[in-house]
Design a protein around this motif. Structure first.
Motif, PDB file in Angstrom:
ATOM      1  N   THR A  56       0.823  -1.206   0.000  1.00  0.00           N
ATOM      2  CA  THR A  56       0.000   0.000   0.000  1.00  0.00           C
ATOM      3  C   THR A  56       0.859   1.259   0.000  1.00  0.00           C
ATOM      4  OG1 THR A  56      -0.158  -0.065   2.420  1.00  0.00           O
ATOM      5  CG2 THR A  56      -1.902  -1.174   1.162  1.00  0.00           C
ATOM      6  N   ASP A  57       2.074   1.152   0.517  1.00  0.00           N
ATOM      7  CA  ASP A  57       3.057   2.233   0.426  1.00  0.00           C
ATOM      8  C   ASP A  57       4.211   1.716  -0.433  1.00  0.00           C
ATOM      9  OD1 ASP A  57       5.043   4.110   0.678  1.00  0.00           O
ATOM     10  OD2 ASP A  57       4.915   4.290   2.853  1.00  0.00           O
ATOM     11  N   PRO A  58       4.273   2.123  -1.689  1.00  0.00           N
ATOM     12  CA  PRO A  58       5.303   1.592  -2.586  1.00  0.00           C
ATOM     13  C   PRO A  58       6.639   2.295  -2.491  1.00  0.00           C
ATOM     14  CG  PRO A  58       3.863   3.068  -3.792  1.00  0.00           C
ATOM     15  CD  PRO A  58       3.338   3.025  -2.384  1.00  0.00           C
ATOM     16  N   ASP A  59       6.806   3.178  -1.505  1.00  0.00           N
ATOM     17  CA  ASP A  59       8.034   3.964  -1.387  1.00  0.00           C
ATOM     18  C   ASP A  59       9.095   3.178  -0.623  1.00  0.00           C
ATOM     19  OD1 ASP A  59       9.934   5.932  -1.361  1.00  0.00           O
ATOM     20  OD2 ASP A  59       8.933   7.187   0.136  1.00  0.00           O
ATOM     21  N   PHE A  60       9.708   2.229  -1.308  1.00  0.00           N
ATOM     22  CA  PHE A  60      10.793   1.432  -0.738  1.00  0.00           C
ATOM     23  C   PHE A  60      11.652   0.905  -1.880  1.00  0.00           C
ATOM     24  CE2 PHE A  60       7.578  -1.641  -1.836  1.00  0.00           C
ATOM     25  CZ  PHE A  60       8.281  -2.762  -2.253  1.00  0.00           C
ATOM     26  N   GLY A  61      12.821   0.417  -1.535  1.00  0.00           N
ATOM     27  CA  GLY A  61      13.671  -0.262  -2.501  1.00  0.00           C
ATOM     28  C   GLY A  61      14.094  -1.602  -1.931  1.00  0.00           C
ATOM     29  N   ILE A  62      14.463  -2.524  -2.800  1.00  0.00           N
ATOM     30  CA  ILE A  62      14.946  -3.820  -2.330  1.00  0.00           C
ATOM     31  C   ILE A  62      16.042  -4.315  -3.274  1.00  0.00           C
ATOM     32  CG2 ILE A  62      13.052  -5.048  -3.507  1.00  0.00           C
ATOM     33  CD1 ILE A  62      13.240  -7.122  -1.151  1.00  0.00           C
ATOM     34  N   VAL A  63      17.130  -4.790  -2.683  1.00  0.00           N
ATOM     35  CA  VAL A  63      18.277  -5.287  -3.443  1.00  0.00           C
ATOM     36  C   VAL A  63      18.288  -6.805  -3.379  1.00  0.00           C
ATOM     37  CG1 VAL A  63      20.780  -5.219  -3.720  1.00  0.00           C
ATOM     38  CG2 VAL A  63      19.562  -3.212  -2.803  1.00  0.00           C
ATOM     39  N   PHE A  64      18.333  -7.446  -4.547  1.00  0.00           N
ATOM     40  CA  PHE A  64      18.465  -8.901  -4.635  1.00  0.00           C
ATOM     41  C   PHE A  64      19.927  -9.212  -4.936  1.00  0.00           C
ATOM     42  CE2 PHE A  64      13.999  -8.402  -5.019  1.00  0.00           C
ATOM     43  CZ  PHE A  64      13.427  -9.595  -4.622  1.00  0.00           C
ATOM     44  N   VAL A  65      20.599  -9.877  -3.998  1.00  0.00           N
ATOM     45  CA  VAL A  65      22.017 -10.181  -4.137  1.00  0.00           C
ATOM     46  C   VAL A  65      22.174 -11.591  -4.695  1.00  0.00           C
ATOM     47  CG1 VAL A  65      24.228 -10.364  -2.958  1.00  0.00           C
ATOM     48  CG2 VAL A  65      22.535  -8.688  -2.179  1.00  0.00           C
ATOM     49  N   ILE A  66      22.876 -11.702  -5.819  1.00  0.00           N
ATOM     50  CA  ILE A  66      23.151 -13.005  -6.427  1.00  0.00           C
ATOM     51  C   ILE A  66      24.663 -13.146  -6.617  1.00  0.00           C
ATOM     52  CG2 ILE A  66      20.921 -13.099  -7.613  1.00  0.00           C
ATOM     53  CD1 ILE A  66      22.402 -12.365 -10.219  1.00  0.00           C
ATOM     54  N   GLY A  67      25.109 -14.370  -6.844  1.00  0.00           N
ATOM     55  CA  GLY A  67      26.524 -14.614  -7.075  1.00  0.00           C
ATOM     56  C   GLY A  67      26.939 -14.230  -8.481  1.00  0.00           C
ATOM     57  N   ASP A  68      28.219 -13.934  -8.651  1.00  0.00           N
ATOM     58  CA  ASP A  68      28.705 -13.558  -9.981  1.00  0.00           C
ATOM     59  C   ASP A  68      28.801 -14.755 -10.920  1.00  0.00           C
ATOM     60  OD1 ASP A  68      30.849 -14.791  -8.732  1.00  0.00           O
ATOM     61  OD2 ASP A  68      32.325 -13.285  -9.347  1.00  0.00           O
ATOM     62  N   GLN A  69      28.567 -15.976 -10.378  1.00  0.00           N
ATOM     63  CA  GLN A  69      28.543 -17.165 -11.230  1.00  0.00           C
ATOM     64  C   GLN A  69      27.120 -17.711 -11.387  1.00  0.00           C
ATOM     65  OE1 GLN A  69      31.716 -20.088 -10.176  1.00  0.00           O
ATOM     66  NE2 GLN A  69      32.430 -18.538  -8.717  1.00  0.00           N
ATOM     67  N   PHE A  70      26.135 -16.928 -11.000  1.00  0.00           N
ATOM     68  CA  PHE A  70      24.747 -17.362 -11.125  1.00  0.00           C
ATOM     69  C   PHE A  70      24.452 -17.681 -12.590  1.00  0.00           C
ATOM     70  CE2 PHE A  70      20.046 -16.562 -10.756  1.00  0.00           C
ATOM     71  CZ  PHE A  70      19.806 -17.493  -9.761  1.00  0.00           C
ATOM     72  N   PRO A  71      23.899 -18.875 -12.879  1.00  0.00           N
ATOM     73  CA  PRO A  71      23.681 -19.275 -14.276  1.00  0.00           C
ATOM     74  C   PRO A  71      22.870 -18.240 -15.052  1.00  0.00           C
ATOM     75  CG  PRO A  71      23.334 -21.127 -12.807  1.00  0.00           C
ATOM     76  CD  PRO A  71      23.491 -19.915 -11.928  1.00  0.00           C
ATOM     77  N   GLN A  72      23.304 -17.968 -16.272  1.00  0.00           N
ATOM     78  CA  GLN A  72      22.717 -16.888 -17.059  1.00  0.00           C
ATOM     79  C   GLN A  72      21.226 -17.075 -17.290  1.00  0.00           C
ATOM     80  OE1 GLN A  72      24.382 -16.353 -21.003  1.00  0.00           O
ATOM     81  NE2 GLN A  72      23.801 -14.196 -21.050  1.00  0.00           N
ATOM     82  N   GLN A  73      20.798 -18.318 -17.572  1.00  0.00           N
ATOM     83  CA  GLN A  73      19.380 -18.528 -17.836  1.00  0.00           C
ATOM     84  C   GLN A  73      18.527 -18.245 -16.614  1.00  0.00           C
ATOM     85  OE1 GLN A  73      21.634 -20.884 -17.539  1.00  0.00           O
ATOM     86  NE2 GLN A  73      20.841 -22.811 -16.677  1.00  0.00           N
TER      87      GLN A  73
END
Length: 267
Positions: A56-73
């Motif tokens: 209801t309050d869309p004023d936020f951010g969120i960071v999704f942390v993945i590995g640098d070897q995460f499969p491209q697909q």
């Protein structure tokens, strides 16, 4: 006041897991196993993302942390799922010490480091109520006197549900769990480098004032075959299929639609 979320999506950190591995290679093999990732993506799509999109309050951010070897697909699949959540960004990182990486990510995400901010952790198989951000901001406003002079203050909503999701639908049980990762947040004053990742979530009251607000169900904690919480108490909760009232509550309170769950898990 900026609100920042942090989600570790199968990031092969050094440390940070209850399930241990001898080497980084073993951890990567475990995290990137195709069957495991399929389950994580299904939970992300049906449980974790809908409530964020419906805030209801869309004023936020969120960071999704993945590995640098995460499969491209799989990275492309993640990008596709996050397309409807403009607050989300993906951050790629090589395997490093868990808490150090996450603290850096949160501090780098602060737009105005000299101003106070709100921070919350977010697991990719959990959900929060659709008014979580709004309630967090209101709780902080109501605690203005407490915040004065404090580097940090935690805000905790301990009422929620444990749930299991599969092709048959949703099975759940109501629980009271103080200091659960979901529906737990932290105020950080301006100029402080502290982050919510400086502390184990269950130990926050040892280091700062903590406000508990047991006024509504605020989280859904998923139990499944590959999450880190499948040990200990995870096996002690007896869940039952949702009735019509329960299905409506999950839909209205957490934006989790049981028909969507059945469809995605049946694919």
């Amino acid at each position: 006041m900026q609100a920042i979320g942090l989600c570790r999506f199968s990031y092969p950190a050094l440390g940070g897991f209850q399930v241990g591995h001898e080497t980084t290679e073993e951890r990567i093999a475990y995290l990137y196993d195709e069957a495991r990732l399929e389950e994580r993506f299904r939970l992300l799509e049906t449980v974790a993302l809908p409530c964020l999109e419906a805030q209801t309050d869309p004023d936020f951010g969120i960071v999704f942390v993945i590995g640098d070897q995460f499969p491209q697909q799989h990275e492309k699949r993640l990008e596709s799922l996050l397309a409807d959540l403009p607050q989300a960004v993906i951050h790629r990182e090589p395997p490093r010490r868990h808490r150090e990486v996450m603290k850096e990510v949160l501090n780098d995400a602060r737009i105005h480091p000299n101003e106070p901010c709100l921070q919350f952790r977010y697991d990719d198989d959990d959900a929060v109520s659709v008014d979580f951000i709004a309630r967090l901001r209101r709780a902080v406003e109501n605690s203005a006197g407490l915040l004065k002079g404090e580097r940090s203050v935690a805000f905790d909503w301990p009422k929620g549900y444990v749930a299991e999701f599969d092709a048959s639908g949703i099975r759940a049980a109501e629980v009271f769990r103080p200091l659960n990762v979901a529906a737990l947040a932290m105020y950080v004053k301006g100029g402080s480098p502290l982050t919510i990742m400086n502390f184990a979530h269950e130990k926050l009251p040892r280091f700062m004032p903590t406000v508990s607000l047991p006024d509504a169900a605020m989280f859904v904690r998923s139990h499944n075959g590959s999450n880190d919480s499948r040990q200990g108490v995870a096996q002690q909760v007896k869940v039952a299929p949702l009735d019509a009232e329960g299905a409506a509550l999950f839909r209205d309170r957490f934006a989790i639609d049981e028909d969507h769950v059945r469809q995605v898990f049946s694919a």
